[in-house]
Design a protein around this motif. Structure first.
Motif, short mmCIF file in Angstrom:
data_model
loop_
_atom_site.label_atom_id
_atom_site.label_comp_id
_atom_site.label_asym_id
_atom_site.label_seq_id
_atom_site.Cartn_x
_atom_site.Cartn_y
_atom_site.Cartn_z
N ARG A 171 38.47 -38.18 24.41
CA ARG A 171 37.68 -39.26 25.32
C ARG A 171 36.37 -38.81 24.83
O ARG A 171 35.55 -39.83 25.21
CB ARG A 171 38.06 -38.40 26.56
CG ARG A 171 37.40 -39.04 27.88
CD ARG A 171 37.44 -38.35 29.21
NE ARG A 171 36.68 -38.55 30.20
CZ ARG A 171 36.62 -37.51 31.24
NH1 ARG A 171 37.13 -36.72 31.16
NH2 ARG A 171 35.54 -37.90 32.04
N ARG A 172 35.90 -37.91 24.57
CA ARG A 172 34.44 -37.41 24.18
C ARG A 172 34.32 -38.03 22.84
O ARG A 172 33.08 -38.66 22.56
CB ARG A 172 34.17 -36.13 24.16
CG ARG A 172 34.49 -35.29 25.37
CD ARG A 172 33.65 -35.52 26.37
NE ARG A 172 34.10 -34.93 27.77
CZ ARG A 172 33.82 -35.40 28.89
NH1 ARG A 172 33.41 -36.51 29.06
NH2 ARG A 172 34.64 -34.84 29.86
N ASN A 183 28.87 -34.24 32.94
CA ASN A 183 29.17 -33.64 31.80
C ASN A 183 27.73 -32.93 31.45
O ASN A 183 26.77 -33.69 31.43
CB ASN A 183 29.79 -34.51 30.62
CG ASN A 183 30.90 -35.01 31.20
OD1 ASN A 183 32.01 -34.80 31.07
ND2 ASN A 183 30.77 -36.23 31.74
N VAL A 234 26.14 -41.09 22.51
CA VAL A 234 25.74 -40.67 24.12
C VAL A 234 25.99 -38.99 24.45
O VAL A 234 26.18 -38.91 25.62
CB VAL A 234 26.28 -41.50 25.10
CG1 VAL A 234 25.69 -43.05 24.98
CG2 VAL A 234 27.87 -41.46 25.22
N GLY A 235 25.76 -38.39 23.37
CA GLY A 235 25.90 -36.99 23.85
C GLY A 235 27.41 -36.56 23.95
O GLY A 235 27.67 -35.75 24.92
N GLU A 237 29.77 -40.10 34.59
CA GLU A 237 30.93 -41.12 34.17
C GLU A 237 31.63 -41.56 35.57
O GLU A 237 31.75 -40.78 36.34
CB GLU A 237 31.87 -40.58 33.26
CG GLU A 237 31.18 -39.96 31.84
CD GLU A 237 32.51 -39.22 31.02
OE1 GLU A 237 32.26 -39.51 29.91
OE2 GLU A 237 32.93 -38.45 31.58
N ASN A 297 23.76 -42.79 31.19
CA ASN A 297 22.98 -41.91 30.42
C ASN A 297 21.52 -42.30 30.76
O ASN A 297 21.14 -43.32 30.62
CB ASN A 297 23.32 -42.42 28.83
CG ASN A 297 23.17 -41.05 28.01
OD1 ASN A 297 23.60 -40.10 28.76
ND2 ASN A 297 22.89 -41.04 26.69
N LEU A 352 25.60 -36.28 31.36
CA LEU A 352 26.36 -37.74 31.46
C LEU A 352 27.33 -37.76 32.45
O LEU A 352 27.99 -36.78 32.78
CB LEU A 352 27.20 -37.27 29.98
CG LEU A 352 27.88 -38.47 29.67
CD1 LEU A 352 27.05 -39.69 29.35
CD2 LEU A 352 28.87 -38.05 28.67
#
Lengths: 470, 82
Positions: free
Chosen positions: B6-7, A243, B15-16, A61, A79, A59
């Motif tokens: 945040r996650r 991530n 989105v995982g 960002e 993604n 992921l």
């Protein structure tokens, strides 16, 4: 460098390795901001048949802080998903890839863009956006610029691009990591050798880029922009992260890896070279997993950089003033401001003593690339334009954000060598050499583009001879 | 914003990202029966500290934290061959 393979763990995981972050005002549209995050370092253009691509299990960002707390107030998440069109061939492509949706391309990859504003529900900016294939070569991707440009996604005036690019970063890795040598100053080194020009170690290598161009108002806390560089609301902090799921397990039944658990941060990058050169090796992996607002844990490495102590030793007699400074107790408050808090008002002034620039984001020590969006871009043909940024008298460049042209290696070498100490200790006079340091490299890869996504097209696999620039 | 919150933003977008739950399991010797919410996929069990009562269950893009010292002990015993 600037964060290519900079920490022991991420060096073994290139797909998640963030290498450079850029943030700058659009050169001709001063209400637009460009943010660029590069990943997957040092790609050989001829790296087939399994050419480089973004990780479906990573992921990516781009984070923006706009409330002076060094927290991610706006997050753009990317993604990726990859398809194999024909499972019965080893080929990346079956013929000429002449358009973005060409059936000749065997590994099409798409991505979703998600925008999250702190406290609000995440929203999709776009879904199933295509990634262009890599620049395979003259036969497979004969008109690569047109092919790649067709992958630029425009959504309500915002632009996005994800795909392979020529790496614009330049550095003499081979010399710098050979006992801190700078080839143009070889004779002055403790182990003296003949002077020579720098060698760009990134030459002929590509990377994978995520680029976006959005209005200033998308990134400020109140959704408005202004042209006053002294307004704190115009300053944003930017950093990229990658991530991965907490656990990756090899499934003996399917013979594939499976990912389990929530995404956790494994790579981080704000200012160039911080984790690479300032953070001790034993802490680099931990730094990569930390949030910027935890960087007070690492401030000691900024306040007294190891390299600052090494320079007088490696270059005997060249840095006597820095050597004397090192024997004192004063911390490098200049580096702390440049890298961890931003430069406050009253430091960068014009000839009349008026403050013309600040990018202060409050007292929270955090490695973020700070861009003052109230500072207009410096035209590249202007005499004010300097690849040395603020140190060179150009407030449109690093550490006011970072442009693709900025020579961050030279800027940070000069800063660490003491060129910026007088910003906070006016009584200090830098060594003559501090303002002249350079590794002697320039960007020898593809030319930068005049418009989005600005980074040059990647070198082609067929065309590129390893170690050359074409 | 903390890492977890945040996650969680991203979790809402599917989105995982993180979704951390905590479950206290009562010790018991009776044979367990599947519940209506029992997952039907592979699960990775992680004991990060063998001295604690905490197990982390990694499933899909979530993690579930379970506190059960008896279960930790049983797993440690099994891992040791007993």
């Amino acid at each position: 460098m600037s964060s290519h393979r900079e920490a022991p763990e991420i060096a073994k995981d290139p797909v998640a390795d963030s290498t450079d972050v850029y943030a700058f005002m659009h050169p001709t549209q001063d209400d637009q901001v460009v943010l660029i995050a590069n990943f997957i370092p040092l790609q050989q253009a001829n790296g087939g048949p399994n050419f480089y691509e973004f990780g479906d299990d990573v992921l990516y960002e781009i984070n923006v802080s706009n409330t002076n707390k060094a927290e991610a107030d706006v997050i753009y998440s990317f993604n990726f998903r990859t398809q194999i069109r024909n499972p019965n061939t080893f080929l990346y492509n079956f013929g000429v890839i002449d358009k973005i949706d060409s059936p000749m391309f065997n590994r099409p990859q798409v991505y979703d863009i998600i925008r999250t504003v702190k406290g609000k529900t995440p929203t999709y900016v776009a879904q199933n956006v295509p990634v262009p294939p890599v620049n395979v070569g003259a036969r497979s991707t004969p008109n690569y610029p047109a092919l790649a440009n067709s992958a630029i996604k425009t959504v309500s005036g915002r632009k996005f691009f994800a795909g392979q690019r020529a790496d614009a970063f330049h550095v003499d890795l081979g010399s710098i990591f050979d006992l801190g040598a700078l080839r143009p100053f070889n004779e002055a080194h403790l182990i003296s050798m003949p002077q020579m020009n720098g060698v760009n170690a990134v030459q002929s290598y590509n990377c994978h880029t995520i680029a976006m161009q959005v209005p200033v108002s998308d990134l400020t806390a109140d959704g408005k922009g202004s042209s006053d560089p002294l307004e704190r609301r115009n300053v944003i902090g930017v950093w990229a992260t990658a991530n991965r799921a907490r656990v990756r397990v090899f499934n003996k039944r399917t013979k594939k890896f499976m990912n389990k658990g929530p995404a956790v941060q494994v790579s981080r990058l704000g200012n160039p070279l911080v984790n690479e050169v300032l953070i001790p090796m034993s802490q680099k992996d931990k730094w990569n997993a930390a949030e910027p607002n935890q960087d007070s844990d690492y401030a000691a490495a900024v306040n007294k950089p190891e390299l600052q102590g090494l320079l007088p030793f490696l270059y005997p007699g060249v840095f006597p003033k820095l050597d004397a400074f090192n024997k004192g107790t004063r911390p490098r408050a200049d580096l702390n401001a440049i890298l961890l808090t931003g430069i406050p008002e009253g430091v960068v002034k014009d000839g009349s003593g008026k403050t013309i620039f600040q990018n202060y984001t409050g007292p929270v020590e955090a490695d973020m690339l700070r861009l003052n969006m109230g500072v207009p871009p410096t035209a590249k043909n202007s005499p004010s334009f300097s690849i040395y940024g603020v140190v060179g008298g150009d407030i449109g460049g690093f550490p006011n954000g970072r442009r693709l042209e900025d020579d961050v290696v030279a800027i940070e070498l000069r800063a660490v060598a003491g060129a910026t100490i007088p910003l906070v200790y006016p009584d200090y006079v830098p060594d003559d050499a501090a303002g002249a340091l350079t590794d002697g490299t320039t960007n020898t890869n593809s030319d930068l583009l005049a418009d989005f996504p600005f980074l040059g097209h990647p070198g082609g696999g067929y065309e590129t001879v390893p170690g050359t620039a074409s | 914003m903390s890492e977890t919150s945040r996650r969680k933003f991203l979790a809402a977008a599917g989105v995982g990202a993180a979704s951390v739950g905590t479950v206290n399991l009562a010790a018991g010797s009776a044979e367990a029966k599947p519940s209506a919410k029992s997952v039907k996929e592979s699960v990775v069990v992680l004991i990060e500290d063998h001295k604690s009562s905490e197990l982390v269950l990694l499933v899909g893009d979530r993690e579930v934290v379970v506190h059960n010292r008896d279960l930790v002990t049983r797993i440690l015993n099994a891992a040791g061959g007993k």
